[in-house]
Design a protein around this motif. Structure first.
Motif, PDB file in Angstrom:
ATOM      1  N   ASN A   1       6.857   0.405 -37.622  1.00  0.00           N
ATOM      2  CA  ASN A   1       5.957  -0.659 -37.198  1.00  0.00           C
ATOM      3  C   ASN A   1       4.707  -0.072 -36.548  1.00  0.00           C
TER       4      ASN A   1
ATOM      5  N   SER B   1      15.519 -10.958 -42.815  1.00  0.00           N
ATOM      6  CA  SER B   1      16.140 -10.176 -41.733  1.00  0.00           C
ATOM      7  C   SER B   1      15.399 -10.320 -40.422  1.00  0.00           C
ATOM      8  N   LYS B   2      14.168 -10.836 -40.464  1.00  0.00           N
ATOM      9  CA  LYS B   2      13.408 -11.050 -39.215  1.00  0.00           C
ATOM     10  C   LYS B   2      14.102 -12.095 -38.341  1.00  0.00           C
TER      11      LYS B   2
ATOM     12  N   LYS C   1      11.893  -5.570 -39.268  1.00  0.00           N
ATOM     13  CA  LYS C   1      12.748  -4.623 -38.558  1.00  0.00           C
ATOM     14  C   LYS C   1      12.743  -3.285 -39.302  1.00  0.00           C
TER      15      LYS C   1
END
Length: 302
Positions: A176, A301-302, A218
């Motif tokens: 990220n 998946s967030k 993620k």
């Protein structure tokens, strides 16, 4: 025509094969060995062994013979043509297709498919890549512009050289970002330890990539990259250099990554001035199915 080089050693530089492989990007140490054997490399006018220790002041002459053109055979391979007229073709290259024939990939390439589609492709100096003015890697998908005549080739190559065309890529990368956008300005050349790879090296060619963060998940991010230059593996090398390698990249990324068919990198937008009319043309294509599927999974998946 053969390529010829003359180099003056400014310092004691170690083995001849390593020195030349570092100085001339198209040479590997194996290729230097072949050229030395055939007496295409001379040091101060004399043939030397590859183990010769280069001394300050040495004059090294290199002649790289022209490669015999490959026989490129038209093949009936389906093409996803986004646009075509008398001068240019814009094609959406699928992931897994090599752009033009080369050692290890003599057929089943985009050029083989283009030759079956049309006889009107601009000649190339090498003979084995008619119409091709720029490339994307085998496992990178997306848009390419093809020249159908010499006028179109000259215009499109000039636009690439003067950075007046538009090339935007989508990439799923590891990690990220703290910033929303950035620029990577780092020279790229042949990796000194692995000749199959490129890398950020001190004496490399100027390379600039701009990026914008579109979404974060993620452990991964979706970014857009804009090329200012077009070096081999540029986006892949630059993103790995800043610690965000492209997901699925077998050369520059980690082993633990998203499952797919290679790097998740897609040439999404291509824009250029038409070589004959001067009209601005711009095209956009969606990423391949596997790219969209992994993106959907990351969003869930967030």
């Amino acid at each position: 025509m053969p390529n010829k080089y003359e180099l003056n050693a400014e310092d004691n530089a170690g083995r001849l094969d390593k020195f030349l492989a570092d100085q001339i990007s198209e040479l590997s140490r194996t290729r230097v060995k072949e050229l030395v054997k055939d007496k295409h490399i001379l040091v101060n006018g004399k043939a030397e062994k590859v183990s010769y220790k280069v001394q300050k002041g040495d004059l090294i002459s290199v002649e790289i013979p022209a490669v015999k053109p490959l026989d490129v055979i038209p093949e009936n391979i389906p093409l996803d043509i986004v646009y075509e007229d008398d001068d240019v073709i814009v094609v959406n290259k699928p992931q897994g297709m090599v752009v033009h024939p080369a050692a290890g990939h003599p057929d089943h390439t985009l050029v083989n498919a283009l030759l079956y589609h049309t006889k009107d492709l601009a000649d190339s100096p090498e003979g084995f890549r008619p119409g091709i003015v720029h490339r994307i890697d085998k496992d990178t998908s997306g848009l390419l512009m093809i020249a159908k005549n010499s006028t179109a080739r000259e215009s499109l190559e000039d636009q690439l050289a003067h950075k007046t065309n538009k090339r935007l890529y989508l990439a799923i990368v590891h990690g990220n970002f703290g910033e929303k956008a950035g620029t990577i300005d780092a020279p790229i050349g042949r990796n000194h330890f692995d000749r199959k790879k490129m890398g950020v090296v001190e004496n490399g060619k100027n390379a600039v990539t701009h990026f914008k963060v579109l979404e974060q998940f993620k452990g991964y991010s979706l970014i857009q990259c804009r090329l200012e230059t077009g070096r081999t593996h540029q986006i892949r090398v630059h993103l790995s250099y800043i610690g965000h390698p492209v997901a699925g990249d077998p050369l520059y990324g980690p082993r633990k990554t998203l499952k797919g068919n290679g790097q998740f990198l897609h040439a999404q937008v291509l824009g250029f001035k038409h070589p004959r009319t001067g009209e601005w043309l711009e095209f956009k294509v969606d990423p391949p199915k596997i790219f969209e599927e992994r993106l959907s999974e990351l969003r869930r998946s967030k």
